[in-house]
Write an enzyme that holds these catalytic residues in place. Sequence first.
Site, PDB file in Angstrom:
ATOM      1  N   ASP A  11       0.861  -1.184   0.000  1.00 21.99           N
ATOM      2  CA  ASP A  11       0.000   0.000   0.000  1.00 21.99           C
ATOM      3  C   ASP A  11       0.894   1.230   0.000  1.00 21.99           C
ATOM      4  O   ASP A  11       1.653   1.459   0.946  1.00 21.99           O
ATOM      5  CB  ASP A  11      -0.897  -0.017   1.237  1.00 21.99           C
ATOM      6  CG  ASP A  11      -1.924   1.103   1.232  1.00 21.99           C
ATOM      7  OD1 ASP A  11      -2.134   1.711   0.161  1.00 21.99           O
ATOM      8  OD2 ASP A  11      -2.517   1.356   2.295  1.00 21.99           O
ATOM      9  N   ASP A 106      -3.018   1.963  -6.263  1.00 25.85           N
ATOM     10  CA  ASP A 106      -1.674   1.742  -5.710  1.00 25.85           C
ATOM     11  C   ASP A 106      -1.581   0.556  -4.766  1.00 25.85           C
ATOM     12  O   ASP A 106      -0.481   0.187  -4.354  1.00 25.85           O
ATOM     13  CB  ASP A 106      -1.232   2.992  -4.944  1.00 25.85           C
ATOM     14  CG  ASP A 106      -2.124   3.256  -3.723  1.00 25.85           C
ATOM     15  OD1 ASP A 106      -3.328   3.513  -3.932  1.00 25.85           O
ATOM     16  OD2 ASP A 106      -1.625   3.192  -2.593  1.00 25.85           O
ATOM     17  N   GLU A 107      -2.688  -0.029  -4.411  1.00 30.80           N
ATOM     18  CA  GLU A 107      -2.731  -1.037  -3.352  1.00 30.80           C
ATOM     19  C   GLU A 107      -3.092  -2.396  -3.937  1.00 30.80           C
ATOM     20  O   GLU A 107      -3.966  -2.503  -4.784  1.00 30.80           O
ATOM     21  CB  GLU A 107      -3.771  -0.604  -2.314  1.00 30.80           C
ATOM     22  CG  GLU A 107      -3.962  -1.547  -1.164  1.00 30.80           C
ATOM     23  CD  GLU A 107      -5.108  -1.105  -0.260  1.00 30.80           C
ATOM     24  OE1 GLU A 107      -5.326  -1.786   0.751  1.00 30.80           O
ATOM     25  OE2 GLU A 107      -5.782  -0.094  -0.570  1.00 30.80           O
TER      26      GLU A 107
END
Length: 354
Positions: A11, A106-107
């Site tokens: 993350d 993004d995770e």
Amino acid sequence: MTGQRKIIHVDCDCFYAAIEMRDDPSLREVPLAVGGQPDSRGVIATCNYIARRYGVHSAMSSARALRLCPQLIILPPDMRRYREASQQIMAIYERYTPLIEPLSLDEAYLDVSCQPHEQGSATRMAAAIRRQIQAEVGITASAGIAPNKFLAKIASDWNKPDCQLVIRPQDVDSFVLGLPVEKIHGVGKVTATQLKQLGIHRCSDLRQWEKLDLMRHFGRFGERLYQLARGQDERPVSTDRSRKSISVEETYAQDLPDLAACLDKLPELMSKLQGRIARAENPPFKGLSVKLKFADFSQTTAEHSGRQLSSADYRDLLEIAYARGQRPVRLVGVGVRLADDTDQPQQLPLFDVL
């Protein structure tokens, strides 16, 4: 697959704000948020760690954020730049495994159980991924390494920002025993309060309860609580990236007593749904839905076709759903079912003007 699973949850730290600070270094030492403006009932999407010291957090109204931190700089989202960074990040993940489950730009969860990189060490792979994100994308990321998704996600958040934590199989039991119930995925403020009223503050307390007793208090989620309190989570890392719906829901501290009280909550929920759809780049949708969870934990969902967010349609759906239970309501949710390639959606305005 046999053997112990190795799951990494990665993350990036305050992703949208991190991209803004990367591209404008003057923003690195000031409280910064990305989101909507307060005069348009905007909501904070994310904020940097300086802003968090003032109590600002994601999903907070921009107006409240500015009251907490008057010097807060709020920038509008620049999705083009965020997508470009996301593509770089996902390409880095793909160097280590094809088993990737993205949760946002993004995770993601990565299953590296059978991967040979870094001599098969998931801990070293996570460190290498974080180094490459910093070197190639210019932002930091945190990672959690564990035998399952539940624990990996908790681990990645443990010492944010720019950190990683590994929970080894032999450490799972002792780690989980001390976990506050608020750390359990799906336990929000309302459920945490209910648990504490029962004397349940940590997973060690949860383990004293039988599964059926937990289900009597929390419905089907009680079974999930029973499993997670023991560190059990068999969910696979899913590589299906097709999103089928977008929704928002709210669990209320006090049950909503009747239909009128539920209807009063619709405008706020629809506003949040509109924001979530916008953050997803306004994908076409083909259906509307309303979900109700009643005080006895029974639940129902009413749906029908539709390509616009119509207040009248959501009211009708809520009335249909409420009629199935006709009892106090603890949760209200609204959502849309996304169109697929075969639906050939028309280009219509997001909101129906009533």
